[in-house]
Design an enzyme around this catalytic site. Structure first.
Site, short mmCIF file in Angstrom:
data_model
loop_
_atom_site.label_atom_id
_atom_site.label_comp_id
_atom_site.label_asym_id
_atom_site.label_seq_id
_atom_site.Cartn_x
_atom_site.Cartn_y
_atom_site.Cartn_z
N LYS A 1 0.86 -1.18 0.00
CA LYS A 1 0.00 0.00 0.00
C LYS A 1 0.89 1.23 0.00
O LYS A 1 1.72 1.41 0.90
CB LYS A 1 -0.89 -0.01 1.24
CG LYS A 1 -1.71 1.26 1.38
CD LYS A 1 -2.76 1.13 2.44
CE LYS A 1 -3.51 2.44 2.62
NZ LYS A 1 -4.57 2.33 3.63
N LYS B 1 -2.34 -1.42 -3.79
CA LYS B 1 -3.16 -0.22 -3.73
C LYS B 1 -2.30 1.02 -3.79
O LYS B 1 -1.28 1.03 -3.10
CB LYS B 1 -3.94 -0.29 -2.42
CG LYS B 1 -4.70 0.92 -2.04
CD LYS B 1 -5.35 0.65 -0.73
CE LYS B 1 -6.06 1.90 -0.29
NZ LYS B 1 -6.47 1.83 1.06
C1 PBG Z 1 -7.40 3.32 5.69
C2 PBG Z 1 -7.68 3.19 4.25
C3 PBG Z 1 -7.50 4.16 3.24
C4 PBG Z 1 -8.04 3.62 2.08
C5 PBG Z 1 -8.52 2.35 2.39
N1 PBG Z 1 -8.27 2.09 3.74
C6 PBG Z 1 -6.98 5.54 3.31
C7 PBG Z 1 -5.63 5.84 3.75
O1 PBG Z 1 -4.78 4.97 3.89
O2 PBG Z 1 -5.40 7.02 3.99
C8 PBG Z 1 -8.12 4.33 0.77
C9 PBG Z 1 -9.15 3.84 -0.19
C10 PBG Z 1 -9.49 4.79 -1.27
O3 PBG Z 1 -8.84 5.83 -1.48
O4 PBG Z 1 -10.47 4.50 -1.95
N2 PBG Z 1 -6.29 2.79 6.19
#
Ligand code: PBG
Length: 339
Positions: A209, A263
């Protein structure tokens, strides 16, 4: 074959080879298509909000709304009817329940647990994925606990994440999806699930991520953009790196992940391909909120065809090696695929 293709002097040549022959008609294009998008490949995110009021618009995500439970049940049922295998739940936590320690995350009666029980009861045929991370529950908007100096406390966070995952599993969640990027969290969550008898609860690890600008609209949706102090670069990955993604994935598999998530999505399809080729694991990607917003914004201005952009982008995930995609377009794409 691959080697011959890489050596231009030995590549098949014109006119013996005319690649357009197999693009000429719809039937032959269908016949030679290498990847195929179906509703089985799609996972629908659902944003939840307390109460029994009306759904709430999210300005930066036109067409996506925060849903009170009754509406969420209908959304899950409709996803199931469209052939979508699973939904992923995210809460808009009441601001007065957000604390430095994120205690609401492991309240067995929090919004996510109540929604999980209700969806399991009303729509038992659909899989439920719950996100594990503290950002919707902390008053500072970070995914982990902070020291007084504002540093992330990795190991102390693990204890809270484990409690969060346990209440979700106890509520009936099928797939625990840690998105927090703390080191070691998959291992401690797996051990806790085993100990508590949840032998069959799956873990979909957000293994790679990245610290991304494309999460902006999501933070509006869960209400953490105004509270977030600083950035998440000390735990989410540097977009410049790919070897590191392979190390993240290797560790999460060893710690007990059943599925891997990458992601954001489209800008990171090279990572998807490398992960799929290297580990041959069930591999997923998240077409995140900013990717949704980009397509939506351009379509609203008439700058591109929304329906074509949806199906093309989702097909690209399949081509790159994804077994499935979390996408805010999931339900819409499933409808488009059914006509
Ligand atoms: C939280 C999380 C996030 C997303 C999914 N889980 C945001 C972040 O890490 O700030 C983002 C998903 C999206 O942008 O659609 N940990």
């Amino acid at each position: 074959m691959i080697n011959r293709l890489r050596n231009p002097s030995r590549a098949p040549s014109f006119p013996a080879t005319r690649l357009r022959r197999s693009r000429k008609t719809d039937w032959v294009r269908r016949m030679v298509a290498e990847s195929r998008l179906t509703p089985d490949d799609l996972i629908q995110p659902i944003f939840l909000v307390e109460g029994d009021g009306e759904p709430q618009d999210i300005d930066s995500m036109p067409g996506i709304r925060r849903l009170p439970l009754e509406h969420a049940l209908r959304e899950a049922e409709s996803a199931m009817r469209l052939g979508i295998p699973a939904v992923v739940l995210f809460p808009f936590t009441d601001p007065c329940l957000r604390t430095a320690g994120g205690e609401e995350s492991y309240n067995p009666d929090n919004l996510i647990c109540r929604a999980t029980r209700a969806i399991k009861d009303a729509v038992p045929e659909i899989g439920i994925i719950c996100d594990v991370a503290l950002d919707p529950y902390t008053d500072h908007g970070h995914d982990g606990l902070l020291s007084e100096q504002g540093e992330i406390l990795n190991d102390k966070t693990l204890t809270v994440l484990t409690r969060q995952a346990l209440v979700q599993a106890q509520a009936g969640c099928d797939i625990i999806a840690p998105s927090d990027m703390m080191d070691g969290r998959v291992g401690v969550i797996r051990a806790a699930l085993e100990k508590d008898g949840h032998h069959d609860t799956l873990i979909m690890s957000y293994a790679a991520k990245y610290a991304s600008a494309f999460y902006g609209p999501f933070r509006d949706a869960v209400g953490s953009s105004s509270t977030l102090k600083g950035n998440k670069r000390s735990y989410q990955m540097d977009p410049a790196n790919s070897d590191e993604a392979l190390r993240e994935v290797a560790m999460d598999i060893q710690e007990g992940a059943d599925m891997i998530l990458i992601k954001p999505g489209l800008p990171y399809l090279d990572i998807v391909r490398q992960v799929k080729d290297t580990f041959a694991m069930p591999t997923f990607a998240y077409q995140v909120s900013g990717e949704y917003a980009m397509i939506k914004a351009a379509a609203q201005r008439g700058w591109l065809s929304e329906e074509e952009a949806i199906l093309e982008s989702l097909t690209a995930f399949k081509r790159a090696g994804c077994d499935g995609v979390i996408s805010y377009f999931a339900a819409r794409a499933a409808v488009l695929l059914s006509v």
